[in-house]
Design a protein around this motif. Structure first.
Motif, PDB file in Angstrom:
ATOM      1  N   THR A  56       0.825  -1.207   0.000  1.00 39.25           N
ATOM      2  CA  THR A  56       0.000   0.000   0.000  1.00 39.25           C
ATOM      3  C   THR A  56       0.859   1.258   0.000  1.00 39.25           C
ATOM      4  OG1 THR A  56      -1.552  -1.244   1.393  1.00 39.25           O
ATOM      5  CG2 THR A  56      -1.951   1.117   1.159  1.00 39.25           C
ATOM      6  N   LYS A  57       2.029   1.206   0.620  1.00 42.09           N
ATOM      7  CA  LYS A  57       2.872   2.394   0.725  1.00 42.09           C
ATOM      8  C   LYS A  57       3.308   2.918  -0.642  1.00 42.09           C
ATOM      9  CE  LYS A  57       4.712   1.544   5.400  1.00 42.09           C
ATOM     10  NZ  LYS A  57       4.076   0.258   5.763  1.00 42.09           N
ATOM     11  N   GLY A  58       3.492   2.043  -1.607  1.00 46.16           N
ATOM     12  CA  GLY A  58       3.843   2.505  -2.942  1.00 46.16           C
ATOM     13  C   GLY A  58       2.711   3.290  -3.583  1.00 46.16           C
ATOM     14  N   LEU A  59       1.473   2.890  -3.304  1.00 46.99           N
ATOM     15  CA  LEU A  59       0.305   3.594  -3.827  1.00 46.99           C
ATOM     16  C   LEU A  59       0.170   4.963  -3.174  1.00 46.99           C
ATOM     17  CD1 LEU A  59      -2.194   0.584  -3.599  1.00 46.99           C
ATOM     18  CD2 LEU A  59      -0.718   1.198  -5.534  1.00 46.99           C
ATOM     19  N   ALA A  60       0.325   4.996  -1.845  1.00 45.22           N
ATOM     20  CA  ALA A  60       0.227   6.259  -1.124  1.00 45.22           C
ATOM     21  C   ALA A  60       1.352   7.208  -1.527  1.00 45.22           C
ATOM     22  CB  ALA A  60       0.254   6.004   0.381  1.00 45.22           C
ATOM     23  N   THR A  61       2.522   6.654  -1.808  1.00 40.68           N
ATOM     24  CA  THR A  61       3.642   7.475  -2.272  1.00 40.68           C
ATOM     25  C   THR A  61       3.283   8.217  -3.556  1.00 40.68           C
ATOM     26  OG1 THR A  61       5.365   6.138  -1.234  1.00 40.68           O
ATOM     27  CG2 THR A  61       5.978   7.330  -3.229  1.00 40.68           C
ATOM     28  N   ALA A  62       2.629   7.531  -4.473  1.00 40.47           N
ATOM     29  CA  ALA A  62       2.237   8.173  -5.729  1.00 40.47           C
ATOM     30  C   ALA A  62       1.295   9.341  -5.470  1.00 40.47           C
ATOM     31  CB  ALA A  62       1.581   7.152  -6.655  1.00 40.47           C
ATOM     32  N   CYS A  63       0.433   9.216  -4.478  1.00 43.76           N
ATOM     33  CA  CYS A  63      -0.485  10.306  -4.143  1.00 43.76           C
ATOM     34  C   CYS A  63       0.287  11.538  -3.690  1.00 43.76           C
ATOM     35  CB  CYS A  63      -1.458   9.865  -3.056  1.00 43.76           C
ATOM     36  SG  CYS A  63      -2.553   8.507  -3.522  1.00 43.76           S
ATOM     37  N   VAL A  64       1.262  11.334  -2.817  1.00 43.25           N
ATOM     38  CA  VAL A  64       2.073  12.455  -2.338  1.00 43.25           C
ATOM     39  C   VAL A  64       2.854  13.076  -3.493  1.00 43.25           C
ATOM     40  CG1 VAL A  64       3.976  13.117  -0.828  1.00 43.25           C
ATOM     41  CG2 VAL A  64       2.232  11.529  -0.007  1.00 43.25           C
ATOM     42  N   LEU A  65       3.427  12.246  -4.347  1.00 42.09           N
ATOM     43  CA  LEU A  65       4.213  12.766  -5.458  1.00 42.09           C
ATOM     44  C   LEU A  65       3.370  13.618  -6.401  1.00 42.09           C
ATOM     45  CD1 LEU A  65       6.430   9.655  -6.309  1.00 42.09           C
ATOM     46  CD2 LEU A  65       7.158  11.790  -5.207  1.00 42.09           C
ATOM     47  N   LEU A  66       2.126  13.225  -6.615  1.00 43.80           N
ATOM     48  CA  LEU A  66       1.263  14.032  -7.477  1.00 43.80           C
ATOM     49  C   LEU A  66       0.980  15.389  -6.835  1.00 43.80           C
ATOM     50  CD1 LEU A  66      -0.385  14.410  -9.997  1.00 43.80           C
ATOM     51  CD2 LEU A  66      -2.241  13.098  -8.951  1.00 43.80           C
ATOM     52  N   ALA A 296      16.964   0.891   1.706  1.00 43.00           N
ATOM     53  CA  ALA A 296      17.192   2.087   0.901  1.00 43.00           C
ATOM     54  C   ALA A 296      15.841   2.640   0.482  1.00 43.00           C
ATOM     55  CB  ALA A 296      18.034   1.763  -0.327  1.00 43.00           C
ATOM     56  N   TYR A 297      15.676   3.955   0.628  1.00 49.98           N
ATOM     57  CA  TYR A 297      14.398   4.589   0.325  1.00 49.98           C
ATOM     58  C   TYR A 297      14.576   5.835  -0.524  1.00 49.98           C
ATOM     59  CZ  TYR A 297      12.352   1.615   3.876  1.00 49.98           C
ATOM     60  OH  TYR A 297      11.937   0.519   4.584  1.00 49.98           O
ATOM     61  N   GLY A 298      13.635   6.007  -1.453  1.00 42.25           N
ATOM     62  CA  GLY A 298      13.470   7.286  -2.107  1.00 42.25           C
ATOM     63  C   GLY A 298      12.412   8.042  -1.328  1.00 42.25           C
ATOM     64  N   ALA A 299      11.591   8.797  -2.040  1.00 42.64           N
ATOM     65  CA  ALA A 299      10.495   9.514  -1.384  1.00 42.64           C
ATOM     66  C   ALA A 299       9.303   8.586  -1.265  1.00 42.64           C
ATOM     67  CB  ALA A 299      10.135  10.766  -2.168  1.00 42.64           C
ATOM     68  N   GLY A 300       9.462   7.553  -0.440  1.00 41.26           N
ATOM     69  CA  GLY A 300       8.389   6.598  -0.201  1.00 41.26           C
ATOM     70  C   GLY A 300       8.625   5.235  -0.808  1.00 41.26           C
ATOM     71  N   PHE A 301       9.254   5.164  -1.978  1.00 40.51           N
ATOM     72  CA  PHE A 301       9.514   3.879  -2.617  1.00 40.51           C
ATOM     73  C   PHE A 301      10.720   3.197  -1.972  1.00 40.51           C
ATOM     74  CE2 PHE A 301       7.630   6.121  -6.415  1.00 40.51           C
ATOM     75  CZ  PHE A 301       6.443   5.412  -6.402  1.00 40.51           C
ATOM     76  N   GLU A 302      10.667   1.867  -1.890  1.00 45.07           N
ATOM     77  CA  GLU A 302      11.839   1.077  -1.546  1.00 45.07           C
ATOM     78  C   GLU A 302      12.698   0.949  -2.799  1.00 45.07           C
ATOM     79  OE1 GLU A 302      11.229  -2.205   1.693  1.00 45.07           O
ATOM     80  OE2 GLU A 302       9.603  -2.382   0.236  1.00 45.07           O
TER      81      GLU A 302
END
Length: 376
Positions: A56-66, A296-302
């Motif tokens: 789910t965190k990858g999906l939520a990350t996309a929301c923040v990035l948008l 290792a992390y980017g802005a939310g993604f592993e």
């Protein structure tokens, strides 16, 4: 790929699972099998929905990035700029990027909470806003299994008004035609598999010592009666932004296929390519002070590490889910994948996704980048 998937059942005792792969925007692998509900014998179907936990965190990350792309959020800004109450107890310097990369020093909730509290976003966000950051030096880089979701969801709500679940549905799921839900509607519950805990999973998930930080970071959803909660209607509805999404592997692979292609798929653009790259840009890497494994992390993604959680590709990114699921992409090969299963295991490395992703890498490794893989 079909042989590798079959071995998960015949050699590794898989219960129920699905595995899908996109290449250059095309669905080239779409496999499912086994039992979705061992109690009733219900078989896994093409449209079975699976709880993917931290996928789910990858999906939520996309929301923040948008929202960053639209200029509504700034990764380098204090989270308190958008959520003033969050500045309490010395957290005024914590940035949005710190939260996304698990550096907010809030890896657990100090106040005892009930299951009903955990499923009430307002209660949990308020507790975290009031809580001081941990002073233990190790807390600056510990995986925030559940708290990450309440922090991110509250930021999205503060600047947009929608929950992460509603935002993802409007901005990603509908445009890309994804069968993905962060907060499962009641009329979809009969499509969900029954989540199981393999022998040892719940035991191994308990804190291994009396280390206060280990106890604090213990995921309160992983207790002896966890499967009862995971499979309950109230959990399915709750839409926890860290661990509450239900999806088909086909749709998760499609989501990452879009990101691997720079944020556009089948003529539908949901993110700019530069925004995807921003999400993949490394913000923190090292060894987990509690688990001893590379992170290792980017802005939310592993991101890819020596552990090869997302396979051998050096440019891999995505997000894994507790118990074994894997969802991500290899952009240089324009490959995206998702493995989803209903039996959570403590095995590390988990041989089920490891075998699938190794076979996938072998299928495309000898072909020029951009060439079509020999899978179907």
């Amino acid at each position: 790929m079909a042989d590798a998937f079959e071995r998960s059942f015949t050699e590794l005792g898989e219960t129920g699972a699905a595995f899908s792969v996109y290449h250059k925007g095309d669905l080239v692998v779409d496999l499912w099998g086994g039992v979705a509900d061992p109690d009733t014998g219900r078989r896994w179907q093409a449209d079975t929905l699976q709880l993917i936990f931290s996928g789910t965190k990858g999906l939520a990350t996309a929301c923040v990035l948008l929202l960053v792309e639209r200029g509504v959020l700034d990764l380098d800004a204090s989270a308190a700029r958008y959520w003033p109450e969050f500045a309490a107890a010395g957290k005024g310097a914590v940035t949005v990027g710190d939260i996304l990369s698990h550096q907010s020093r809030l890896p657990g909730v100090r106040q005892p909470v009930t299951d009903d509290d955990l499923l009430d976003h307002d209660i949990m966000a308020k507790l975290l806003a009031e809580q001081p950051p941990e002073t233990d030096a190790r807390a600056g880089f510990i995986y925030h299994a559940l708290t990450w979701g309440w922090l991110v969801d509250e930021l999205v709500r503060r600047v947009d008004g929608r929950t992460v679940g509603a935002f993802f549905a409007d901005e990603f799921a509908r445009p890309l035609e994804l069968d993905v839900w962060i907060g499962l509607p009641d009329d979809q519950h009969d499509r969900a598999s029954t989540m199981l805990a393999a022998p040892g999973f719940l035991l191994d998930a308990q804190p291994a010592s009396n280390d206060p930080l280990a106890v604090l970071t213990h995921n309160p959803l992983v207790v002896p009666d966890s499967p009862d909660l995971w499979n309950s209607p109230k959990f399915r509805r709750a839409g926890l932004a860290a661990v509450g999404a239900f999806a088909t592997a086909r749709s998760m692979a499609r989501f990452y296929a879009c990101l691997a292609a720079g944020g556009s798929l089948d003529g539908v653009r949901v993110l700019q390519a530069s925004t995807v790259e921003l999400g993949r840009r490394e913000r923190r890497q090292g060894i987990s002070p509690l688990w001893g494994s590379p992170m290792a992390y980017g802005a939310g993604f592993e991101l890819a590490t020596a552990a090869q959680v997302f396979g051998p590709a050096a440019d891999a990114f995505g997000h894994a889910g507790a118990g074994g699921s894997r969802h991500g992409a290899w952009p240089d090969r324009q490959v995206a994948f998702s493995y989803a299963m209903n039996e959570a295991r403590a095995e590390y490395p988990d041989r089920r996704p490891r075998g699938l992703l190794t076979a996938l890498h072998e299928a495309v490794a000898d072909r020029p980048a951009g060439g079509r893989p020999s899978v179907a």
